[in-house]
Design an enzyme around this catalytic site. Structure first.
Site, mmCIF file in Angstrom:
data_model
loop_
_atom_site.group_PDB
_atom_site.id
_atom_site.type_symbol
_atom_site.label_atom_id
_atom_site.label_comp_id
_atom_site.label_asym_id
_atom_site.label_seq_id
_atom_site.Cartn_x
_atom_site.Cartn_y
_atom_site.Cartn_z
ATOM 1 N N MET A 198 70.154 -45.464 -68.834
ATOM 2 C CA MET A 198 70.300 -45.361 -67.378
ATOM 3 C C MET A 198 71.717 -45.787 -66.983
ATOM 4 S SD MET A 198 66.665 -46.022 -65.633
ATOM 5 C CE MET A 198 66.714 -47.783 -65.488
ATOM 6 N N HIS A 231 76.506 -51.469 -71.713
ATOM 7 C CA HIS A 231 77.031 -52.714 -72.266
ATOM 8 C C HIS A 231 76.991 -52.598 -73.789
ATOM 9 C CE1 HIS A 231 72.841 -53.539 -72.956
ATOM 10 N NE2 HIS A 231 72.579 -53.458 -71.659
ATOM 11 N N GLU A 232 77.408 -53.669 -74.457
ATOM 12 C CA GLU A 232 77.503 -53.646 -75.916
ATOM 13 C C GLU A 232 76.152 -53.274 -76.566
ATOM 14 O OE1 GLU A 232 80.134 -53.661 -77.748
ATOM 15 O OE2 GLU A 232 79.144 -53.895 -79.707
ATOM 16 N N HIS A 261 73.945 -51.080 -75.503
ATOM 17 C CA HIS A 261 73.869 -49.607 -75.553
ATOM 18 C C HIS A 261 74.800 -49.062 -76.623
ATOM 19 C CE1 HIS A 261 72.836 -50.222 -71.141
ATOM 20 N NE2 HIS A 261 71.844 -49.470 -71.542
ATOM 21 N N GLN A 309 60.700 -44.256 -62.346
ATOM 22 C CA GLN A 309 60.256 -45.488 -62.998
ATOM 23 C C GLN A 309 60.517 -46.728 -62.147
ATOM 24 O OE1 GLN A 309 62.933 -44.610 -66.478
ATOM 25 N NE2 GLN A 309 63.179 -46.813 -66.549
ATOM 26 N N ASP A 351 63.157 -53.498 -75.188
ATOM 27 C CA ASP A 351 62.088 -52.886 -74.388
ATOM 28 C C ASP A 351 60.993 -52.435 -75.360
ATOM 29 O OD1 ASP A 351 63.363 -52.875 -71.678
ATOM 30 O OD2 ASP A 351 64.887 -51.807 -72.805
ATOM 31 N N GLN A 359 58.172 -50.140 -74.144
ATOM 32 C CA GLN A 359 58.706 -48.786 -73.926
ATOM 33 C C GLN A 359 58.842 -48.045 -75.271
ATOM 34 O OE1 GLN A 359 62.026 -47.753 -71.154
ATOM 35 N NE2 GLN A 359 63.278 -47.815 -72.980
ATOM 36 N N SER A 416 71.421 -56.888 -71.283
ATOM 37 C CA SER A 416 70.643 -56.050 -70.374
ATOM 38 C C SER A 416 71.523 -55.728 -69.173
ATOM 39 C CB SER A 416 69.414 -56.839 -69.892
ATOM 40 O OG SER A 416 68.878 -56.266 -68.727
ATOM 41 N N ARG A 430 70.536 -55.662 -66.355
ATOM 42 C CA ARG A 430 70.083 -56.561 -65.282
ATOM 43 C C ARG A 430 70.777 -57.918 -65.320
ATOM 44 N NH1 ARG A 430 65.451 -53.239 -65.616
ATOM 45 N NH2 ARG A 430 64.993 -52.479 -63.526
HETATM 46 O O1 PAF Z 1 65.509 -47.993 -71.228
HETATM 47 C C1 PAF Z 1 66.013 -47.266 -70.361
HETATM 48 O O2 PAF Z 1 67.200 -47.361 -70.057
HETATM 49 C C2 PAF Z 1 65.149 -46.254 -69.644
HETATM 50 O O3 PAF Z 1 63.865 -46.736 -69.444
HETATM 51 C C3 PAF Z 1 65.111 -44.876 -70.321
HETATM 52 C C4 PAF Z 1 64.484 -44.936 -71.706
HETATM 53 C C5 PAF Z 1 66.521 -44.324 -70.424
HETATM 54 C C6 PAF Z 1 64.283 -43.908 -69.489
HETATM 55 O O4 PAF Z 1 64.779 -43.791 -68.203
#
Ligand code: PAF
Length: 284
Positions: free
Chosen positions: A30, A34-35, A37, A61, A150, A153, A185, A187
């Site tokens: 999304m 950050h590091e 990702h 979501q 996550d 997820q 994160s 966040r």
């Molecule tokens: O983890 C996330 O950033 C989101 O939930 C994802 C998997 C890209 C789906 O929108």
């Protein structure tokens, strides 16, 4: 790096790469990278010939009470970061193209979506499963990488791939942490300096549980009591949940027998942070 905004162009790109025999790797995000990702991106880089990163803040979501509009975004910075990582295509569709007027189709992974974060965020995982399904259909990757932070997820995505017969390998990447243990994160950007310090209680609590298990504690209630009191020692923290569950089914377990997932969600200021650890009996 190609910047692809339209679904049709993304499909054409993927079709061309597939015909050329390329293995496509996807990292769905999304944005506001950050590091953490970037580590997923580097992992995915090694797993495919062509690498696609998607950036899409998925409105489906977020509940009406959650701040979709205020979710941090910086596409320009993200583009620069990804440009340095050897990404071949950045897919960043508009919400109006992903969900045009009249949109009414959803994917629901029923049982795995109910516990843990699903309880506090009804509809959240329906939105995640729906957008991930759409991204898989559009990008048609051979492999996709998701973070283990996550964890719920990740298990939901694994389940939907099995249930809906996607021919895609799903890879979980270990949680990336700052030196002091805070899980990275997007966040975390909501935290001020004091809150960031307070947020370390999540990692401390998980570490404590690990120490107790290594000392022989297996009882779920005792472990959870220790975790809850560690979180309670931090005045800025408000526990949403601390749960011990089976890592596959996400159903609660009473003791650590084999592997058990200890999952936490904690409010620090206006950030709801999650973290987890897999506890293993007999681990040293
Ligand atoms: O983890 C996330 O950033 C989101 O939930 C994802 C998997 C890209 C789906 O929108």
């Amino acid at each position: 790096m190609e910047i692809i905004e339209s679904i049709d162009r993304m499909r054409v790109w993927s079709e061309r790469e597939r015909r050329a025999g390329g293995r496509i790797a996807l990292v769905p995000t999304m944005g506001f990278l950050h590091e953490g990702h970037l580590r997923l991106v580097r992992d995915a880089r090694r797993r495919g010939d062509r690498l696609v990163v998607s950036i899409f803040v998925n409105p489906k979501q977020f509940s009406p009470a959650e701040d979709y509009a205020g979710y941090p975004r910086d596409l320009e910075r993200d583009r620069k970061l990804l440009g340095r990582e050897g990404v071949d295509a950045l897919f960043c569709p508009a919400a109006a193209e992903m969900y045009p007027e009249g949109y009414q189709s959803y994917v629901e992974v029923t049982e795995l979506s109910a516990p843990l974060c699903g309880r506090a965020r009804p509809g959240h995982f329906r939105g995640v499963a729906t957008v991930v399904t759409k991204l898989f259909n559009i990008v048609r990757p051979h492999v996709a990488v998701f973070g283990e932070k996550d964890f719920q997820q990740l298990q939901i995505v694994r389940r939907l791939v099995r249930d809906l017969n996607f021919d895609i390998e799903i890879v979980g990447h270990p949680t990336v942490r700052d030196e002091d243990g805070l899980a990275l994160s997007s966040r975390n950007s909501y935290l001020d300096e004091n809150e960031r310090r307070a947020a370390l209680c999540l990692h401390r609590a998980l570490e404590l549980a690990g120490v107790l298990v290594r000392r022989g504690e297996r009882n779920g209630e005792s472990l959870l009591a220790a975790v809850r009191s560690e979180i309670a020692r931090e005045p800025r923290a408000r526990l949403d949940y601390a749960e011990l569950c089976d890592p596959e089914t996400l159903q609660p377990v009473g003791e650590v027998n084999g592997a058990a997932l200890l999952a936490l969600a904690v409010w620090i200021g206006k950030a709801r942070l999650i973290d987890n650890v897999i506890l293993r009996r007999g681990e040293r």
